[in-house]
Design a protein around this motif. Structure first.
Motif, PDB file in Angstrom:
ATOM      1  N   ASP A 108       0.885  -1.439   0.076  1.00 57.48           N
ATOM      2  CA  ASP A 108       0.099   0.085   0.052  1.00 57.48           C
ATOM      3  C   ASP A 108       0.832   1.325   0.047  1.00 57.48           C
ATOM      4  OD1 ASP A 108      -2.169  -1.408   0.069  1.00 57.48           O
ATOM      5  OD2 ASP A 108      -2.520  -1.316   2.315  1.00 57.48           O
ATOM      6  N   ILE A 109       1.973   1.367   0.909  1.00 58.77           N
ATOM      7  CA  ILE A 109       2.776   2.350   0.862  1.00 58.77           C
ATOM      8  C   ILE A 109       3.637   2.610  -0.467  1.00 58.77           C
ATOM      9  CG2 ILE A 109       4.918   3.395   2.085  1.00 58.77           C
ATOM     10  CD1 ILE A 109       2.174   3.973   3.585  1.00 58.77           C
ATOM     11  N   GLU A 110       3.940   1.429  -0.924  1.00 62.26           N
ATOM     12  CA  GLU A 110       4.694   1.279  -2.077  1.00 62.26           C
ATOM     13  C   GLU A 110       3.843   2.106  -3.209  1.00 62.26           C
ATOM     14  OE1 GLU A 110       7.834   0.398  -5.068  1.00 62.26           O
ATOM     15  OE2 GLU A 110       7.825   0.200  -2.790  1.00 62.26           O
ATOM     16  N   ALA A 111       2.443   1.889  -3.297  1.00 69.66           N
ATOM     17  CA  ALA A 111       1.755   2.378  -4.332  1.00 69.66           C
ATOM     18  C   ALA A 111       1.437   3.859  -4.274  1.00 69.66           C
ATOM     19  CB  ALA A 111       0.327   1.770  -4.153  1.00 69.66           C
ATOM     20  N   LEU A 112       1.431   4.265  -2.731  1.00 72.41           N
ATOM     21  CA  LEU A 112       1.220   5.694  -2.479  1.00 72.41           C
ATOM     22  C   LEU A 112       2.511   6.287  -2.778  1.00 72.41           C
ATOM     23  CD1 LEU A 112      -0.737   7.445  -1.032  1.00 72.41           C
ATOM     24  CD2 LEU A 112       0.587   7.073   1.173  1.00 72.41           C
ATOM     25  N   LEU A 113       3.764   5.930  -2.731  1.00 74.14           N
ATOM     26  CA  LEU A 113       5.080   6.426  -3.009  1.00 74.14           C
ATOM     27  C   LEU A 113       5.049   6.565  -4.711  1.00 74.14           C
ATOM     28  CD1 LEU A 113       7.269   5.209  -0.301  1.00 74.14           C
ATOM     29  CD2 LEU A 113       6.735   7.565  -0.709  1.00 74.14           C
ATOM     30  N   THR A 114       4.663   5.438  -5.192  1.00 77.83           N
ATOM     31  CA  THR A 114       4.710   5.421  -6.632  1.00 77.83           C
ATOM     32  C   THR A 114       3.967   6.476  -7.178  1.00 77.83           C
ATOM     33  OG1 THR A 114       4.964   2.935  -6.442  1.00 77.83           O
ATOM     34  CG2 THR A 114       4.509   3.898  -8.666  1.00 77.83           C
ATOM     35  N   LEU A 115       2.926   6.862  -6.599  1.00 75.17           N
ATOM     36  CA  LEU A 115       1.909   7.906  -7.293  1.00 75.17           C
ATOM     37  C   LEU A 115       2.424   9.353  -6.920  1.00 75.17           C
ATOM     38  CD1 LEU A 115      -1.490   6.157  -6.841  1.00 75.17           C
ATOM     39  CD2 LEU A 115      -0.138   6.589  -8.743  1.00 75.17           C
ATOM     40  N   SER A 116       3.385   9.353  -5.659  1.00 69.75           N
ATOM     41  CA  SER A 116       3.655  10.682  -5.189  1.00 69.75           C
ATOM     42  C   SER A 116       4.760  11.351  -6.415  1.00 69.75           C
ATOM     43  CB  SER A 116       4.422  10.430  -3.985  1.00 69.75           C
ATOM     44  OG  SER A 116       5.135  11.845  -3.728  1.00 69.75           O
ATOM     45  N   PRO A 117       4.325  12.555  -6.774  1.00 64.62           N
ATOM     46  CA  PRO A 117       5.181  13.573  -7.688  1.00 64.62           C
ATOM     47  C   PRO A 117       6.472  13.867  -7.245  1.00 64.62           C
ATOM     48  CG  PRO A 117       3.444  14.861  -6.810  1.00 64.62           C
ATOM     49  CD  PRO A 117       3.051  13.436  -6.275  1.00 64.62           C
ATOM     50  N   THR A 118       6.558  13.725  -5.811  1.00 67.50           N
ATOM     51  CA  THR A 118       7.877  14.155  -5.257  1.00 67.50           C
ATOM     52  C   THR A 118       8.663  12.913  -4.583  1.00 67.50           C
ATOM     53  OG1 THR A 118       6.739  14.344  -2.919  1.00 67.50           O
ATOM     54  CG2 THR A 118       6.867  16.358  -4.758  1.00 67.50           C
ATOM     55  N   GLY A 119       7.965  11.917  -4.433  1.00 71.15           N
ATOM     56  CA  GLY A 119       8.790  10.716  -3.571  1.00 71.15           C
ATOM     57  C   GLY A 119       8.370  10.917  -2.056  1.00 71.15           C
ATOM     58  N   TRP A 120       7.884  11.838  -1.838  1.00 70.29           N
ATOM     59  CA  TRP A 120       7.332  11.890  -0.287  1.00 70.29           C
ATOM     60  C   TRP A 120       6.039  11.059  -0.169  1.00 70.29           C
ATOM     61  CZ3 TRP A 120      11.736  12.447   1.926  1.00 70.29           C
ATOM     62  CH2 TRP A 120      12.621  13.461   1.334  1.00 70.29           C
ATOM     63  N   VAL A 121       5.861  10.767   1.098  1.00 73.91           N
ATOM     64  CA  VAL A 121       4.498   9.853   1.375  1.00 73.91           C
ATOM     65  C   VAL A 121       3.214  10.793   0.834  1.00 73.91           C
ATOM     66  CG1 VAL A 121       3.358   8.859   3.097  1.00 73.91           C
ATOM     67  CG2 VAL A 121       5.623   8.302   3.131  1.00 73.91           C
ATOM     68  N   ALA A 122       3.213  11.867   0.972  1.00 71.28           N
ATOM     69  CA  ALA A 122       2.101  12.568   1.054  1.00 71.28           C
ATOM     70  C   ALA A 122       2.253  13.619  -0.216  1.00 71.28           C
ATOM     71  CB  ALA A 122       1.430  13.622   2.153  1.00 71.28           C
ATOM     72  N   GLY A 123       3.058  13.423  -0.994  1.00 71.73           N
ATOM     73  CA  GLY A 123       3.152  14.137  -2.069  1.00 71.73           C
ATOM     74  C   GLY A 123       3.439  15.674  -1.993  1.00 71.73           C
ATOM     75  N   THR A 124       4.102  15.791  -0.754  1.00 71.06           N
ATOM     76  CA  THR A 124       4.408  17.324  -0.482  1.00 71.06           C
ATOM     77  C   THR A 124       5.750  17.826  -0.922  1.00 71.06           C
ATOM     78  OG1 THR A 124       5.540  16.258   1.933  1.00 71.06           O
ATOM     79  CG2 THR A 124       3.167  17.158   1.768  1.00 71.06           C
ATOM     80  N   PRO A 125       6.034  19.068  -1.035  1.00 69.55           N
ATOM     81  CA  PRO A 125       7.400  19.367  -1.585  1.00 69.55           C
ATOM     82  C   PRO A 125       8.581  19.013  -0.712  1.00 69.55           C
ATOM     83  CG  PRO A 125       5.848  21.284  -1.402  1.00 69.55           C
ATOM     84  CD  PRO A 125       5.053  20.112  -0.506  1.00 69.55           C
ATOM     85  N   GLU A 126       8.286  18.927   0.703  1.00 68.66           N
ATOM     86  CA  GLU A 126       9.438  18.641   1.607  1.00 68.66           C
ATOM     87  C   GLU A 126       8.933  17.338   2.452  1.00 68.66           C
ATOM     88  OE1 GLU A 126      12.257  20.095   1.751  1.00 68.66           O
ATOM     89  OE2 GLU A 126      11.820  21.489   0.193  1.00 68.66           O
ATOM     90  N   PRO A 127       9.766  16.667   3.088  1.00 65.14           N
ATOM     91  CA  PRO A 127       9.450  15.591   3.998  1.00 65.14           C
ATOM     92  C   PRO A 127       8.503  16.153   5.255  1.00 65.14           C
ATOM     93  CG  PRO A 127      11.473  16.228   4.171  1.00 65.14           C
ATOM     94  CD  PRO A 127      11.273  17.093   3.216  1.00 65.14           C
ATOM     95  N   THR A 128       7.614  15.038   5.420  1.00 66.35           N
ATOM     96  CA  THR A 128       6.730  15.500   6.558  1.00 66.35           C
ATOM     97  C   THR A 128       7.241  14.495   7.981  1.00 66.35           C
ATOM     98  OG1 THR A 128       5.101  13.839   5.885  1.00 66.35           O
ATOM     99  CG2 THR A 128       5.089  16.206   5.053  1.00 66.35           C
TER     100      THR A 128
END
Length: 187
Positions: A108-128
């Motif tokens: 599930d996390i792999e799929a989320l990260l694959t869809l992320s445009p930034t490589g961060w879990v929530a697609g944010t510009p910086e890590p959270t």
């Protein structure tokens, strides 16, 4: 703590009788529970999104980490949870975690990260906070507990986007400084 008694005395004063504990404002406030402390510090460090939708995505990823590893926590600290497991019971738990539970959650996390445009879990510009929590699980917890889990979990070989998160986090200057060898030989 100087002694086990000192630790037990402190636990009696804590809201839920357990650590971790973060003293704030010279002890005026005692914050307990890992997730509450993490969210508090994330907000202080401006690592928690202001946008409520993005913040909810971060919270969801944090909650997913809890869901993914609750079984391992119970197996490790079974008596604390009122579920006494002998070695055979623990081995069975770790087997199910390795073959069913963790592969599903990591997928599930792999799929989320694959869809992320930034490589961060929530697609944010910086890590959270969510990225830091998952990083610690991927880079430390799974490898450090590899005797309990299938090798492909500890190595992340089936989870390239999860490995990408580890690589991306490892490049952050603050992370490199934190893990750099310290004077006196420790980390």
């Amino acid at each position: 703590f100087a002694s086990r008694d000192e630790f037990n005395d402190l636990k009696k004063k804590l809201a839920f009788g357990q650590v971790p504990l973060l003293d704030v404002d010279d002890g005026t406030h005692q914050l307990v529970q890992s997730s509450a402390i993490l969210r508090y510090l994330s907000k202080l460090a401006n690592m928690y999104p202001d946008d409520p939708i993005v913040a909810a995505k971060v919270d969801a990823a944090l909650d997913q980490e809890t869901d993914a590893f609750t079984g391992a926590t119970v197996a490790t600290y079974s008596a604390r949870f009122g579920i006494p497991l002998d070695d055979k019971g623990k081995a069975r738990c770790y087997d199910i975690l390795s073959t069913e539970v963790l592969p599903r959650h990591l997928g599930d996390i792999e799929a989320l990260l694959t869809l992320s445009p930034t490589g961060w879990v929530a697609g944010t510009p910086e890590p959270t906070a969510a990225d830091f929590v998952w990083y610690c699980r991927f880079a430390q917890y799974l490898p450090d507990n590899s005797k309990h889990f299938a090798p492909h979990l500890s190595s992340l070989e089936n989870y390239p986007a999860c490995q990408g998160l580890v690589d991306q986090m490892s490049k952050l200057e603050a992370v490199q400084e934190f893990y750099a060898p310290k004077e006196g030989g420790g980390k």
